[in-house]
Write an enzyme that holds these catalytic residues in place. Structure first.
Site, mmCIF file in Angstrom:
data_model
loop_
_atom_site.group_PDB
_atom_site.id
_atom_site.type_symbol
_atom_site.label_atom_id
_atom_site.label_comp_id
_atom_site.label_asym_id
_atom_site.label_seq_id
_atom_site.Cartn_x
_atom_site.Cartn_y
_atom_site.Cartn_z
ATOM 1 N N GLY A 158 0.864 -1.190 0.000
ATOM 2 C CA GLY A 158 0.000 0.000 0.000
ATOM 3 C C GLY A 158 0.892 1.230 0.000
ATOM 4 O O GLY A 158 2.035 1.177 -0.450
ATOM 5 N N ILE A 160 2.233 2.759 2.561
ATOM 6 C CA ILE A 160 3.377 2.653 3.472
ATOM 7 C C ILE A 160 4.401 1.657 2.929
ATOM 8 O O ILE A 160 5.600 1.949 2.886
ATOM 9 C CB ILE A 160 2.912 2.260 4.896
ATOM 10 C CG1 ILE A 160 1.981 3.341 5.464
ATOM 11 C CG2 ILE A 160 4.102 2.065 5.826
ATOM 12 C CD1 ILE A 160 1.235 2.941 6.733
ATOM 13 N N THR A 239 5.262 -3.106 11.576
ATOM 14 C CA THR A 239 4.679 -1.827 12.002
ATOM 15 C C THR A 239 3.202 -1.759 11.588
ATOM 16 O O THR A 239 2.631 -0.682 11.509
ATOM 17 C CB THR A 239 5.408 -0.622 11.354
ATOM 18 O OG1 THR A 239 5.449 -0.823 9.930
ATOM 19 C CG2 THR A 239 6.817 -0.457 11.879
ATOM 20 N N ASP A 265 6.584 -2.864 16.409
ATOM 21 C CA ASP A 265 5.939 -1.675 16.975
ATOM 22 C C ASP A 265 4.521 -1.998 17.435
ATOM 23 O O ASP A 265 3.875 -1.185 18.086
ATOM 24 C CB ASP A 265 5.910 -0.554 15.926
ATOM 25 C CG ASP A 265 5.314 0.734 16.480
ATOM 26 O OD1 ASP A 265 5.824 1.214 17.519
ATOM 27 O OD2 ASP A 265 4.330 1.252 15.904
ATOM 28 N N GLU A 270 -1.935 -6.362 22.420
ATOM 29 C CA GLU A 270 -1.696 -5.003 22.854
ATOM 30 C C GLU A 270 -2.682 -4.546 23.921
ATOM 31 O O GLU A 270 -3.881 -4.769 23.725
ATOM 32 C CB GLU A 270 -1.842 -4.104 21.610
ATOM 33 C CG GLU A 270 -0.730 -3.141 21.432
ATOM 34 C CD GLU A 270 -0.699 -2.575 20.023
ATOM 35 O OE1 GLU A 270 -0.304 -3.286 19.103
ATOM 36 O OE2 GLU A 270 -1.087 -1.425 19.877
ATOM 37 N N ALA A 290 4.656 4.203 15.635
ATOM 38 C CA ALA A 290 5.211 4.429 14.288
ATOM 39 C C ALA A 290 4.700 5.714 13.642
ATOM 40 O O ALA A 290 5.385 6.296 12.814
ATOM 41 C CB ALA A 290 4.929 3.234 13.385
HETATM 42 C C1 GLV Z 1 -1.602 3.273 4.586
HETATM 43 O O1 GLV Z 1 -2.019 4.408 4.511
HETATM 44 C C2 GLV Z 1 -1.356 2.320 3.514
HETATM 45 O O2 GLV Z 1 -2.151 2.329 2.561
HETATM 46 O O3 GLV Z 1 -0.373 1.571 3.592
#
Ligand code: GLV
Ligand code: GLV
Length: 322
Positions: A158, A160, A239, A265, A270, A290
């Site tokens: 995506g 990131i 992450t 992360d 959690e 992150a």
């Molecule tokens: C986050 O915004 C992604 O699309 O990886």
């Protein structure tokens, strides 16, 4: 006058925007996560028109019931929205939005901070120095590994994942292989990246970095079997969302040198951490930070507010989750 509930104090930028519109803004006065019953109690019968919520809030039918039918939107202060029952929201015509885009670069930077920290043994080295163990330069002291010319395996391409690949290829002369449900040939050309099935990405990579959303299909995507496919010398970086990795299997793999190291992360349970992980030297742990820079958290606040304003003014919010 529209009334907005914010489930926990966030940076001011978005709150200012909502107040400037003349909205009544109520922020949870405690700087603590609201327990489920507390959240329901806080919004029940209060006729809020919008709720700005966090990834730590579980938003489902009970919460929508408490909010009431006048509540048009739940704006999540996060890119991930696995904490929200989107199908249920749709049934009720409640809009759900997230905050993608503004945190892409920050999360990619944090991914590199983790990758460099584990490969160059930064956390271990810091502990070593503070413990006054440093007695002079030594040829074999705390040897790590280079990123340079290694292969990075991106799982989930995506925004990131692509940004991480860019830093890896352009900044560190790494080779990129990737797996995603969708192939991206333009990306392959631009970054000389190779698309491969998950199994091959796991087998070929020196660093695996995970950037998928949490879905039924990605839960425990990294399990004991897949960890065994990785090189003994490989590092795993996560992450994305904790439950994508089977933490017990990861702890076993790290303790038994099935892989060399990991940096996380996010955690499966959690804020609880699998205790076996805490005892290991070959892992670096950060507490779901992150996206936590002053710059980005302020933009996330503004974007969540913008989504609410658009929705309440009768327009389609920019980050409507479908
Ligand atoms: C986050 O915004 C992604 O699309 O990886
Ligand atoms: C953080 O984890 C986010 O999804 O924004």
């Amino acid at each position: 006058m529209p009334k907005i509930y914010i489930t926990r104090m966030i940076p001011e930028s978005g709150i200012e925007m909502l107040k400037n519109k003349g909205y009544e803004v109520v922020v949870n006065p405690e700087d603590l996560v609201l327990m489920r019953e507390e959240l329901i109690e806080a919004i029940k019968g209060k006729n809020y028109d919008a709720v700005l919520c966090l990834l730590t809030d579980e938003i489902d039918a009970k919460v929508f019931d408490a909010a009431g039918p006048q509540c048009k939107i739940f704006a999540n202060y996060a890119t991930g929205f696995n904490n929200i029952d989107v199908a249920e929201a749709k049934k009720r015509n409640v809009m759900i939005t997230n905050t993608p885009g503004v945190l892409t670069n920050t999360v990619a930077e944090h991914t590199f901070a983790l990758m460099l920290a584990i490969a160059h043994r930064i956390a271990e080295a810091d502990k070593f120095v503070r413990a006054l163990k440093y007695q002079g330069w030594a040829p074999r002291l705390l040897l790590g590994n280079d990123l340079f010319e290694k292969t990075i395996g991106i799982i989930g391409l995506g925004r990131i994942g692509s940004r991480v690949a860019r830093h890896a290829v352009k900044g560190f002369d790494m080779k990129a292989v990737y797996y995603d449900v969708k192939r991206n040939e333009e990306f392959e050309k631009e970054f000389s990246a190779v698309y491969a099935p998950l199994e091959d990405v796991l087998k070929q990579s020196d660093f695996i970095s995970i950037h998928v959303p949490l879905l039924d299909s990605t839960r425990h995507l990294i399990n004991a079997e897949n960890l065994k496919l990785m090189k003994f010398s490989a590092y795993l970086i996560n992450t994305s969302r904790g439950p994508v990795v089977d933490e017990a299997a990861l702890a076993y793999a790290l303790a038994n040198k099935i892989i060399k190291g990991a940096a996380l992360d996010v955690f499966e349970f959690e804020p609880n951490i699998t205790p076996e992980l805490l005892a290991l030297d070959n892992i670096v742990l950060t507490p779901h930070i992150a996206s936590a820079t002053e710059e980005t958290r302020s933009k996330m606040s503004a974007l969540a507010a913008a989504n609410i304003i658009e929705a309440l003014e009768g327009r389609t919010p920019p980050n409507l989750v479908e």
